[in-house]
Design a protein around this motif. Structure first.
Motif, PDB file in Angstrom:
ATOM      1  N   ASP A 373       0.865  -1.180   0.000  1.00 46.94           N
ATOM      2  CA  ASP A 373       0.000   0.000   0.000  1.00 46.94           C
ATOM      3  C   ASP A 373       0.897   1.224   0.000  1.00 46.94           C
ATOM      4  O   ASP A 373       1.516   1.554   1.009  1.00 46.94           O
ATOM      5  CB  ASP A 373      -0.922  -0.003   1.219  1.00 46.94           C
ATOM      6  CG  ASP A 373      -1.978   1.097   1.144  1.00 46.94           C
ATOM      7  OD1 ASP A 373      -1.779   2.061   0.372  1.00 46.94           O
ATOM      8  OD2 ASP A 373      -2.998   1.011   1.862  1.00 46.94           O
ATOM      9  N   PHE A 405      -1.737  -0.848  -3.922  1.00 45.01           N
ATOM     10  CA  PHE A 405      -2.737   0.159  -3.587  1.00 45.01           C
ATOM     11  C   PHE A 405      -2.084   1.541  -3.594  1.00 45.01           C
ATOM     12  O   PHE A 405      -0.923   1.687  -3.209  1.00 45.01           O
ATOM     13  CB  PHE A 405      -3.317  -0.090  -2.191  1.00 45.01           C
ATOM     14  CG  PHE A 405      -4.023  -1.403  -2.026  1.00 45.01           C
ATOM     15  CD1 PHE A 405      -5.368  -1.527  -2.314  1.00 45.01           C
ATOM     16  CD2 PHE A 405      -3.331  -2.524  -1.587  1.00 45.01           C
ATOM     17  CE1 PHE A 405      -6.021  -2.742  -2.160  1.00 45.01           C
ATOM     18  CE2 PHE A 405      -3.973  -3.739  -1.426  1.00 45.01           C
ATOM     19  CZ  PHE A 405      -5.326  -3.854  -1.714  1.00 45.01           C
ATOM     20  N   ARG A 458     -11.718   3.147   0.604  1.00 42.67           N
ATOM     21  CA  ARG A 458     -10.496   3.011   1.389  1.00 42.67           C
ATOM     22  C   ARG A 458     -10.662   2.060   2.571  1.00 42.67           C
ATOM     23  O   ARG A 458      -9.793   1.219   2.842  1.00 42.67           O
ATOM     24  CB  ARG A 458     -10.067   4.395   1.893  1.00 42.67           C
ATOM     25  CG  ARG A 458      -8.948   4.374   2.925  1.00 42.67           C
ATOM     26  CD  ARG A 458      -8.579   5.765   3.362  1.00 42.67           C
ATOM     27  NE  ARG A 458      -7.887   6.474   2.306  1.00 42.67           N
ATOM     28  CZ  ARG A 458      -6.585   6.336   2.064  1.00 42.67           C
ATOM     29  NH1 ARG A 458      -5.859   5.512   2.805  1.00 42.67           N
ATOM     30  NH2 ARG A 458      -6.017   7.015   1.109  1.00 42.67           N
ATOM     31  N   ARG A 461     -10.169  -2.009   2.213  1.00 38.16           N
ATOM     32  CA  ARG A 461      -8.958  -2.604   1.654  1.00 38.16           C
ATOM     33  C   ARG A 461      -8.736  -4.029   2.135  1.00 38.16           C
ATOM     34  O   ARG A 461      -8.474  -4.935   1.335  1.00 38.16           O
ATOM     35  CB  ARG A 461      -7.741  -1.763   2.023  1.00 38.16           C
ATOM     36  CG  ARG A 461      -6.442  -2.227   1.372  1.00 38.16           C
ATOM     37  CD  ARG A 461      -5.211  -1.677   2.054  1.00 38.16           C
ATOM     38  NE  ARG A 461      -5.010  -2.288   3.373  1.00 38.16           N
ATOM     39  CZ  ARG A 461      -4.019  -1.994   4.197  1.00 38.16           C
ATOM     40  NH1 ARG A 461      -3.136  -1.067   3.856  1.00 38.16           N
ATOM     41  NH2 ARG A 461      -3.904  -2.598   5.366  1.00 38.16           N
TER      42      ARG A 461
END
Length: 478
Positions: A373, A405, A458, A461
């Motif tokens: 991420d 991400f 968000r 995830r």
């Protein structure tokens, strides 16, 4: 007129007839190299046919994007390099009488609400509808080229647009197995006939036109050779020991500057060196491949080589300058090309810094996939490229797909997934992974089997990762 992809000829003719009958068209395309070349092919085809049109680009085609396209108030909306995955929304606008849609795409069509297949529209040109692989045999630019050939008015020959179609295919990584295959081969043949493309067997390293020889070898990610790859002094030492004069006035020559015999000497020595350092024979054989150059572009520039041209286009689009990439595709140079080169320098710097960040921070491991991420450390428009570059780097596995991400907005994450050819052959389909895992967490996604993406909330995830990991495990039989 010949048909570059005979299986699609009849549908292409129907789509072309609808465009030729339109009072005006809004041309909407994606922003990557394949999308930009698709847009340029379509724009040229429309212009040569005398059809008034307006061009717009979307980073991602979603409901809001289709609303914006509908608001342009044109009779026909032509979608290139996207649209197949958004047929539900497109059909809704079409049924409301806001536009008549023509779609030239190569992505997986979305499943309709009945779960039995995509919604049907009369003017949908996609290789997947004709048993042609849209991930490896025909790109969005290729589908648009087929359409442009069907649109030719009397006295017009659009075969020169094959050059743009080949750039799009290579930019979409459809040449990874030694050259373009399948339906793409028919387009290459037309480009060669038209004098727009030169097809030759050559060394498979990126930068043949522009990089000095030591840099060509040092940055050769296509063939990792101990003592040369990633080693500036090792590359210089290897070249200096060859019985070839590889400098002019003290400056290193480029690959394009070498004679045929000099190229053979360097390539042969490179293969011997690789074998002596334990590189597997199948990888050594990959030193040479089928390459494509653009006959009308200046030798030694980044526009001469199809791979380098596609990189220039990616650099423009991923920094919100699709207009610059389109201008370069349409033949504009001077200011447009200079701006593209500036964006390319920025792009390369950001890729280098992003890859270094991933190497430093490392990746997290699930049972069937690996992930990182990047938050706001890496732009969401390039995180997928960096994920692909990271596969196989130190500490990052090649036998699992990688999911990346990046922050897209305050509330959403951009997800990019990359795999490899051998994983796809084992059953991996990242288009399905991204689509199904995103849908499970109120997001949306899709793409190709080897490379796909999604946008998700968000806060979802971890739930997305759990679902993606499960699907990958099922696909690979783990």
């Amino acid at each position: 007129m010949s048909d570059p992809v005979p299986a699609m000829a009849e549908r292409a003719a129907v789509c072309a007839d609808r465009l030729l009958a339109a009072d005006s068209v809004v041309l909407a395309s994606h922003i990557d190299a394949d999308g930009l070349t698709s847009g340029a092919i379509a724009a040229t085809g429309l212009e040569r046919a005398g059809i008034p049109f307006e061009t717009t680009f979307e980073k991602q085609l979603d409901a809001d994007g289709i609303d914006r396209i509908a608001a342009t108030d044109h009779e026909v909306a032509l979608f290139t390099d996207f649209g197949s995955g958004q047929l539900d929304d497109i059909v809704t606008h079409q049924q409301a009488g806001e536009f008549d849609a023509v779609v030239a795409d190569h992505h997986q069509p979305a499943t309709g609400e009945d779960g039995e297949g995509p919604p049907e529209i009369d003017h949908h040109l996609n290789p997947l509808l004709f048993d042609i692989d849209g991930a490896s045999e025909l790109s969005g630019a290729g589908a648009t080229y087929v359409l442009a050939r069907a649109m030719e008015p009397e006295g017009v020959d659009n075969r020169d647009l094959a050059a743009l179609a080949v750039i799009g295919a290579v930019g979409d990584m459809q040449d990874t197995d030694g050259g373009l295959i399948g339906a793409n081969e028919g387009i290459v043949a037309e480009g060669v006939e038209a004098g727009a493309i030169e097809e030759v067997t050559d060394i498979s390293l990126y930068g043949r036109q522009t990089r000095p020889l030591p840099k060509l070898l040092e940055y050769a990610s296509e063939l990792r050779i101990p003592g040369i790859s990633g080693d500036e002094q090792g590359s210089i030492r290897f070249l200096s020991e060859l019985d070839v004069d590889l400098k002019v006035d003290g400056d290193w020559r480029r690959w394009v500057d070498l004679s045929f015999e000099e190229r053979q000497t360097v390539a042969s020595a490179l293969m011997k060196h690789a074998i002596s350092r334990g590189v597997p024979p199948e990888r050594v054989n990959g030193v040479t491949t089928t390459t494509y150059t653009l006959a009308d572009e200046e030798v030694g520039t980044e526009l001469r080589d199809v791979s380098e041209f596609s990189t220039v286009l990616n650099a423009t689009a991923r920094y919100e300058r699709a207009d610059v990439g389109l201008a370069v595709c349409l033949g504009y140079r001077d200011e447009a090309l200079e701006e593209a080169r500036r964006l390319l320098r920025t792009h390369r710097r950001n890729l280098s810094e992003g890859l270094e960040w991933v190497k430093t921070e490392g990746v997290e491991q699930e049972e069937h996939l690996q992930w990182f991420d990047a938050g706001s450390h890496i732009r969401e428009t390039i995180v997928g490229i960096i994920a692909g570059m990271a596969l196989g780097a130190a500490g990052i596995r090649r036998d699992q797909p990688i999911v990346a991400f990046a922050q897209e907005s305050a509330d959403e994450l951009k997800v990019s997934a990359r795999g490899s050819g051998f994983l796809v052959r084992d059953g991996l389909d990242l288009s399905v992974v991204m689509s199904e895992a995103a849908a499970a967490v109120d997001g949306g996604g899709g793409g190709h089997d080897v490379a796909a993406g999604a946008t998700i909330p968000r806060e979802n995830r971890d739930a997305f990762l759990t679902e993606a990991d499960r699907i990958v495990g099922e696909q690979l039989g783990d």
